[in-house]
Design a protein around this motif. Structure first.
Motif, PDB file in Angstrom:
ATOM      1  N   LEU A  21      -6.887 -47.016 -31.642  1.00 40.32           N
ATOM      2  CA  LEU A  21      -5.848 -46.600 -30.972  1.00 40.32           C
ATOM      3  C   LEU A  21      -5.632 -45.105 -30.750  1.00 40.32           C
ATOM      4  O   LEU A  21      -4.968 -44.414 -29.698  1.00 40.32           O
ATOM      5  N   SER A  22      -6.528 -44.235 -31.307  1.00 39.80           N
ATOM      6  CA  SER A  22      -6.519 -42.654 -31.450  1.00 39.80           C
ATOM      7  C   SER A  22      -7.533 -42.305 -30.358  1.00 39.80           C
ATOM      8  O   SER A  22      -7.296 -41.492 -29.520  1.00 39.80           O
ATOM      9  N   ILE A  23      -8.928 -42.930 -30.545  1.00 38.03           N
ATOM     10  CA  ILE A  23     -10.059 -42.187 -29.501  1.00 38.03           C
ATOM     11  C   ILE A  23      -9.766 -42.361 -28.075  1.00 38.03           C
ATOM     12  O   ILE A  23      -9.772 -41.487 -27.209  1.00 38.03           O
ATOM     13  N   PRO A  24      -9.260 -43.616 -27.299  1.00 43.41           N
ATOM     14  CA  PRO A  24      -9.037 -43.592 -26.076  1.00 43.41           C
ATOM     15  C   PRO A  24      -7.982 -42.697 -25.350  1.00 43.41           C
ATOM     16  O   PRO A  24      -8.463 -42.075 -24.520  1.00 43.41           O
ATOM     17  N   PRO A  25      -6.691 -42.459 -26.111  1.00 46.09           N
ATOM     18  CA  PRO A  25      -5.768 -41.310 -25.687  1.00 46.09           C
ATOM     19  C   PRO A  25      -6.302 -39.977 -25.606  1.00 46.09           C
ATOM     20  O   PRO A  25      -6.110 -39.305 -24.879  1.00 46.09           O
ATOM     21  N   ILE A  26      -7.251 -39.914 -26.548  1.00 46.84           N
ATOM     22  CA  ILE A  26      -7.693 -38.343 -26.708  1.00 46.84           C
ATOM     23  C   ILE A  26      -8.689 -38.145 -25.746  1.00 46.84           C
ATOM     24  O   ILE A  26      -8.577 -37.024 -24.757  1.00 46.84           O
ATOM     25  N   LEU A  27      -9.668 -39.318 -25.204  1.00 44.52           N
ATOM     26  CA  LEU A  27     -10.572 -39.167 -24.194  1.00 44.52           C
ATOM     27  C   LEU A  27      -9.824 -38.998 -23.038  1.00 44.52           C
ATOM     28  O   LEU A  27     -10.315 -38.233 -21.889  1.00 44.52           O
ATOM     29  N   LEU A  28      -8.880 -39.977 -22.594  1.00 48.70           N
ATOM     30  CA  LEU A  28      -8.108 -39.950 -21.599  1.00 48.70           C
ATOM     31  C   LEU A  28      -7.484 -38.965 -21.298  1.00 48.70           C
ATOM     32  O   LEU A  28      -7.483 -38.176 -20.100  1.00 48.70           O
ATOM     33  N   SER A  29      -6.660 -38.151 -22.211  1.00 50.01           N
ATOM     34  CA  SER A  29      -6.155 -36.915 -21.816  1.00 50.01           C
ATOM     35  C   SER A  29      -6.993 -35.801 -21.618  1.00 50.01           C
ATOM     36  O   SER A  29      -6.704 -34.901 -20.825  1.00 50.01           O
ATOM     37  N   LEU A  30      -8.089 -35.886 -22.299  1.00 50.35           N
ATOM     38  CA  LEU A  30      -9.225 -34.748 -21.866  1.00 50.35           C
ATOM     39  C   LEU A  30      -9.742 -34.734 -20.307  1.00 50.35           C
ATOM     40  O   LEU A  30      -9.329 -33.852 -19.644  1.00 50.35           O
ATOM     41  N   VAL A  31      -9.910 -35.968 -19.802  1.00 51.65           N
ATOM     42  CA  VAL A  31     -10.085 -36.060 -18.488  1.00 51.65           C
ATOM     43  C   VAL A  31      -9.083 -35.698 -17.480  1.00 51.65           C
ATOM     44  O   VAL A  31      -9.339 -35.032 -16.733  1.00 51.65           O
ATOM     45  N   LEU A  32      -7.927 -36.241 -17.853  1.00 53.85           N
ATOM     46  CA  LEU A  32      -6.721 -35.932 -16.852  1.00 53.85           C
ATOM     47  C   LEU A  32      -6.341 -34.456 -16.890  1.00 53.85           C
ATOM     48  O   LEU A  32      -5.944 -33.806 -16.107  1.00 53.85           O
ATOM     49  N   ALA A  33      -6.452 -33.906 -18.217  1.00 55.16           N
ATOM     50  CA  ALA A  33      -6.229 -32.374 -18.348  1.00 55.16           C
ATOM     51  C   ALA A  33      -7.279 -31.608 -17.764  1.00 55.16           C
ATOM     52  O   ALA A  33      -6.651 -30.667 -17.065  1.00 55.16           O
ATOM     53  N   ILE A  34      -8.448 -32.027 -17.413  1.00 53.54           N
ATOM     54  CA  ILE A  34      -9.519 -31.328 -17.024  1.00 53.54           C
ATOM     55  C   ILE A  34      -8.991 -31.153 -15.587  1.00 53.54           C
ATOM     56  O   ILE A  34      -9.032 -30.122 -14.893  1.00 53.54           O
ATOM     57  N   ALA A  35      -8.856 -32.578 -15.049  1.00 51.27           N
ATOM     58  CA  ALA A  35      -8.388 -32.691 -13.351  1.00 51.27           C
ATOM     59  C   ALA A  35      -7.056 -31.699 -13.071  1.00 51.27           C
ATOM     60  O   ALA A  35      -7.292 -30.900 -12.135  1.00 51.27           O
ATOM     61  N   ILE A  36      -6.185 -31.999 -13.869  1.00 49.02           N
ATOM     62  CA  ILE A  36      -4.637 -31.543 -13.617  1.00 49.02           C
ATOM     63  C   ILE A  36      -4.994 -29.641 -13.979  1.00 49.02           C
ATOM     64  O   ILE A  36      -4.590 -29.061 -12.982  1.00 49.02           O
ATOM     65  N   GLY A  37      -5.661 -29.411 -14.841  1.00 47.85           N
ATOM     66  CA  GLY A  37      -5.776 -28.177 -15.443  1.00 47.85           C
ATOM     67  C   GLY A  37      -6.542 -27.065 -14.131  1.00 47.85           C
ATOM     68  O   GLY A  37      -6.155 -26.302 -13.755  1.00 47.85           O
ATOM     69  N   TYR A  38      -7.642 -27.878 -13.826  1.00 48.71           N
ATOM     70  CA  TYR A  38      -8.519 -27.349 -12.551  1.00 48.71           C
ATOM     71  C   TYR A  38      -7.783 -27.131 -11.461  1.00 48.71           C
ATOM     72  O   TYR A  38      -7.802 -26.115 -10.545  1.00 48.71           O
ATOM     73  N   LEU A  39      -6.907 -28.073 -11.044  1.00 47.70           N
ATOM     74  CA  LEU A  39      -6.056 -28.083 -10.064  1.00 47.70           C
ATOM     75  C   LEU A  39      -5.055 -26.820 -10.013  1.00 47.70           C
ATOM     76  O   LEU A  39      -4.989 -26.075  -9.299  1.00 47.70           O
ATOM     77  N   ALA A  40      -4.393 -26.764 -11.048  1.00 47.69           N
ATOM     78  CA  ALA A  40      -3.585 -25.581 -11.418  1.00 47.69           C
ATOM     79  C   ALA A  40      -4.184 -24.593 -11.451  1.00 47.69           C
ATOM     80  O   ALA A  40      -3.719 -23.303 -10.829  1.00 47.69           O
ATOM     81  N   HIS A  41      -5.408 -24.413 -11.939  1.00 47.44           N
ATOM     82  CA  HIS A  41      -6.123 -23.017 -11.845  1.00 47.44           C
ATOM     83  C   HIS A  41      -6.705 -22.731 -10.687  1.00 47.44           C
ATOM     84  O   HIS A  41      -6.432 -21.313  -9.970  1.00 47.44           O
ATOM     85  N   ARG A  42      -7.115 -23.408  -9.681  1.00 48.10           N
ATOM     86  CA  ARG A  42      -7.596 -23.082  -8.279  1.00 48.10           C
ATOM     87  C   ARG A  42      -6.385 -22.805  -7.279  1.00 48.10           C
ATOM     88  O   ARG A  42      -6.471 -22.163  -6.635  1.00 48.10           O
ATOM     89  N   GLN A  43      -5.387 -23.635  -7.321  1.00 49.05           N
ATOM     90  CA  GLN A  43      -4.328 -23.650  -6.532  1.00 49.05           C
ATOM     91  C   GLN A  43      -2.979 -22.700  -7.006  1.00 49.05           C
ATOM     92  O   GLN A  43      -2.151 -23.215  -7.905  1.00 49.05           O
ATOM     93  N   ARG A  44      -2.981 -21.452  -6.937  1.00 47.69           N
ATOM     94  CA  ARG A  44      -2.234 -20.377  -7.574  1.00 47.69           C
ATOM     95  C   ARG A  44      -0.877 -20.813  -7.341  1.00 47.69           C
ATOM     96  O   ARG A  44      -0.125 -20.668  -8.398  1.00 47.69           O
ATOM     97  N   PHE A  45      -0.376 -21.508  -6.306  1.00 47.64           N
ATOM     98  CA  PHE A  45       1.048 -21.749  -6.146  1.00 47.64           C
ATOM     99  C   PHE A  45       1.571 -23.058  -7.074  1.00 47.64           C
ATOM    100  O   PHE A  45       2.609 -22.976  -7.479  1.00 47.64           O
ATOM    101  N   ALA A  46       0.299 -23.690  -7.293  1.00 49.00           N
ATOM    102  CA  ALA A  46       0.757 -25.131  -7.967  1.00 49.00           C
ATOM    103  C   ALA A  46       1.010 -24.799  -9.464  1.00 49.00           C
ATOM    104  O   ALA A  46       1.544 -25.422 -10.265  1.00 49.00           O
ATOM    105  N   ARG A  47       0.193 -23.733  -9.937  1.00 50.25           N
ATOM    106  CA  ARG A  47       0.103 -23.502 -11.362  1.00 50.25           C
ATOM    107  C   ARG A  47       1.358 -23.651 -12.324  1.00 50.25           C
ATOM    108  O   ARG A  47       1.323 -24.206 -13.268  1.00 50.25           O
ATOM    109  N   GLY A  48       2.449 -22.767 -11.884  1.00 52.95           N
ATOM    110  CA  GLY A  48       3.626 -22.592 -12.660  1.00 52.95           C
ATOM    111  C   GLY A  48       4.234 -23.909 -12.663  1.00 52.95           C
ATOM    112  O   GLY A  48       4.383 -24.591 -13.748  1.00 52.95           O
ATOM    113  N   PRO A  49       4.622 -24.611 -11.549  1.00 44.90           N
ATOM    114  CA  PRO A  49       5.405 -25.580 -11.674  1.00 44.90           C
ATOM    115  C   PRO A  49       4.487 -26.905 -12.398  1.00 44.90           C
ATOM    116  O   PRO A  49       5.151 -27.651 -13.242  1.00 44.90           O
ATOM    117  N   VAL A  50       3.225 -26.954 -11.955  1.00 46.70           N
ATOM    118  CA  VAL A  50       2.339 -28.051 -12.765  1.00 46.70           C
ATOM    119  C   VAL A  50       2.356 -27.935 -14.430  1.00 46.70           C
ATOM    120  O   VAL A  50       2.578 -28.785 -14.945  1.00 46.70           O
TER     121      VAL A  50
END
Ligand SMILES: Nc1ncnc2c1ncn2[C@@H]1O[C@H](COP(=O)(O)OP(=O)(O)O)[C@@H](O)[C@H]1O
Ligand SMILES: [Mg+2]
Lengths: 231, 270
Positions: A21-50
């Motif tokens: 139960l632990s390992i899948p959410p750790i890996l999934l959240s890593l993948v999702l956070a990388i995607a969302i975090g990169y978006l927030a990093h690249r799009q200045r205006f999106a960073r705050g709200p995201v």
């Protein structure tokens, strides 16, 4: 410890279930956070709200979340899938800001270098930005790993089996050894996953490994023919 | 051959970095753009590999407009030594040098093997191959930067103040070795510096720039020294300074060259 010796099979099974139960959410959240975090990093205006919105996900109380997830995703209430989705949401909430910061920690000049020598944007992300964001991402991931291991136990309250089952069962039947076993093993599983994160990091990011302090300014080796021409 | 055809660059904030610059860099020659900081050297250099796109005018490589070439492909075909080295901190020296060939699809093993040869070529010990950039001295890092730029065997080499960050002794060493490399390889090279002595040491031709990428004089080093085009050039190269006004003095029957202060520089060769 009489209890433990009579219940090793149960404890072993629950530990495996806990890991499952632990390992899948750790890996999934890593993948999702990388995607969302990169978006927030690249799009200045999106960073705050995201960052604010994903961060607030952590404030959603777990019991209502367990009820919402089957409604939205169609998973059975008392299932591992419901648990995994809930924990992924918490993991993402914890990790997105770290991920955005991790990409922000990569030196602008490295970015420019990568462009100048001919990395395509795609290659630059995978081979330059992601690896260099690695150390900060790893620090965030370690928090998510231990937090997830601990949160898995909450499922026991609604009947999703894990090491947490040992507390609920132990409380009901008044078996202290069972409660202790549950607590200690949860901590051990957390420690195990945390260590796994650290070693995976060392393996994947060899440049961050502590190095023996040899003389980093070894003398220049000038081949004889060059030296001849140079002087 | 690189041709700048009436190029200008105005940055979004309104700064005009380069205005109506035209110049031809002949094949297999080393041309040095020299000018004080802010004169537009980096901007001009980056127009060649499209790190900067001109606001007007065209840059042509062998008569092809670079705007018509894919940026990424273009950059992989041009060696570029950046101001401030710019090695990738997470890659070993060997992999830094092998970067561009690998981007171009050469196998890792092959690219690494070639990279080892390049380390020899720029005078670096092969023992450094497995180190990371932070474990090298400034001068060693500069050499790695040059090796990386040469790795894809480009026809064109762009060098932006490549020896700016190293001490004068290492710098002199690197300048000599660059001359040697140039005579061996004959790349079409644009070298940028603010140091006129470096420009004279390295350039077959030197272009002296003032603000806005304005060409004050473009000629061989010796002709610039012989005939500075105007006061700006004369000042810039220090034509009237002691170190450029040499004369011969007879010392016990031998001809010694002394500078404007009477300090000995060397002997007249016989
Ligand atoms: N990205 C940029 N945005 C705005 N102004 C810039 C930018 N890059 C350079 N400049 C300005 O353009 C002028 C020329 O810069 P540059 O080409 O870097 O000169 P050099 O390399 O000769 O020092 C300077 O005034 C500089 O401040
Ligand atoms: Mg510059």
């Amino acid at each position: 410890m009489n209890w433990l010796s009579q219940n090793t099979d149960l404890v072993f099974d629950l530990t495996l279930t806990h890991l499952r139960l632990s390992i899948p959410p750790i890996l999934l959240s890593l993948v999702l956070a990388i995607a969302i975090g990169y978006l927030a990093h690249r799009q200045r205006f999106a960073r705050g709200p995201v960052l604010t919105l994903t961060g607030l996900l952590y404030a959603v109380p777990s019991l209502p979340l367990f009820i919402m997830i089957p409604v939205v995703f169609g998973t059975p209430l008392r299932s591992g899938s419901t648990m995994i989705i809930a924990l992924t949401i918490y993991g993402v909430a914890l990790l997105v800001r770290s991920a955005a910061d991790a990409f922000g920690s990569v030196d602008r000049s490295v970015h420019e270098t990568a462009n100048a020598v001919g990395f395509s944007p795609w290659a630059r992300f995978w081979r330059v930005e992601l690896p260099l964001a690695g150390p900060v991402l790893l620090a965030g991931l370690r928090v998510v790993a231990v937090s997830t291991v601990s949160l898995v136990t909450v499922g026991a309250v609604i009947g999703i089996q894990s090491l947490g089952t040992l507390f609920t069962d132990g409380f009901q039947r008044g078996i202290q050894a069972e409660i202790f076993t549950g607590v200690i093993l949860t901590i051990l599983v957390g420690y195990l996953l945390d260590t796994a994160c650290v070693w995976t990091g060392r393996l994947l990011m060899p440049w961050t490994r502590p190095r023996p302090r040899t003389n980093s300014r070894a003398p220049l080796h000038v081949p004889a023919d060059v030296a001849g021409g140079a002087r | 051959m690189i041709e700048f055809r009436d190029v200008s660059k105005r940055y979004p904030d309104g700064t005009v970095a380069v205005e109506s610059f035209s110049f031809v860099v002949p094949s297999h020659e080393t041309v040095v753009f020299v000018g004080s900081s802010g004169s537009g050297k980096t901007t001009l250099l980056r127009m060649v590999n499209r790190m900067v796109d001109p606001t007007s005018g065209t840059v042509l490589i062998d008569d092809q407009d670079v705007q018509q070439v894919d940026k990424v492909q273009l950059r992989r075909s041009i060696g570029y030594v950046l101001q401030g080295v710019g090695l990738l901190p997470h890659r070993t020296i060997l992999d830094n040098v092998a970067t561009v060939p690998m981007l171009r699809g050469v196998s890792r093993a092959h690219a690494r093997k070639d990279a080892l040869g390049l380390l020899d070529r720029v005078g670096l010990d092969r023992a450094l191959a497995t180190r990371y950039p932070s474990q090298l001295s400034g001068g060693q890092q500069q050499r790695v930067g040059v090796a990386r730029a040469l790795a894809a065997d480009p026809n064109i080499l762009l060098m932006d103040e490549p020896f700016g960050a190293v001490d004068p002794i290492v710098r002199a060493e690197l300048q000599v070795e660059l001359r040697r490399l140039q005579s061996e390889l004959g790349k079409t090279t644009v070298f940028v510096t603010h140091d006129v002595d470096e420009a004279f040491k390295i350039g077959d031709r030197v272009v002296i720039l003032s603000a806005g990428g304005r060409i004050e004089q473009a000629d061989t080093p010796e002709r610039i020294v012989a005939h500075p085009a105007n006061d700006f050039v004369a000042d810039f190269i220090g034509a009237r300074s002691a170190r450029r006004t040499l004369r011969v003095q007879d010392v016990d029957g031998r001809e010694v060259v002394v500078d404007g202060d009477g300090r000995p520089v060397g002997m007249l060769a016989t």
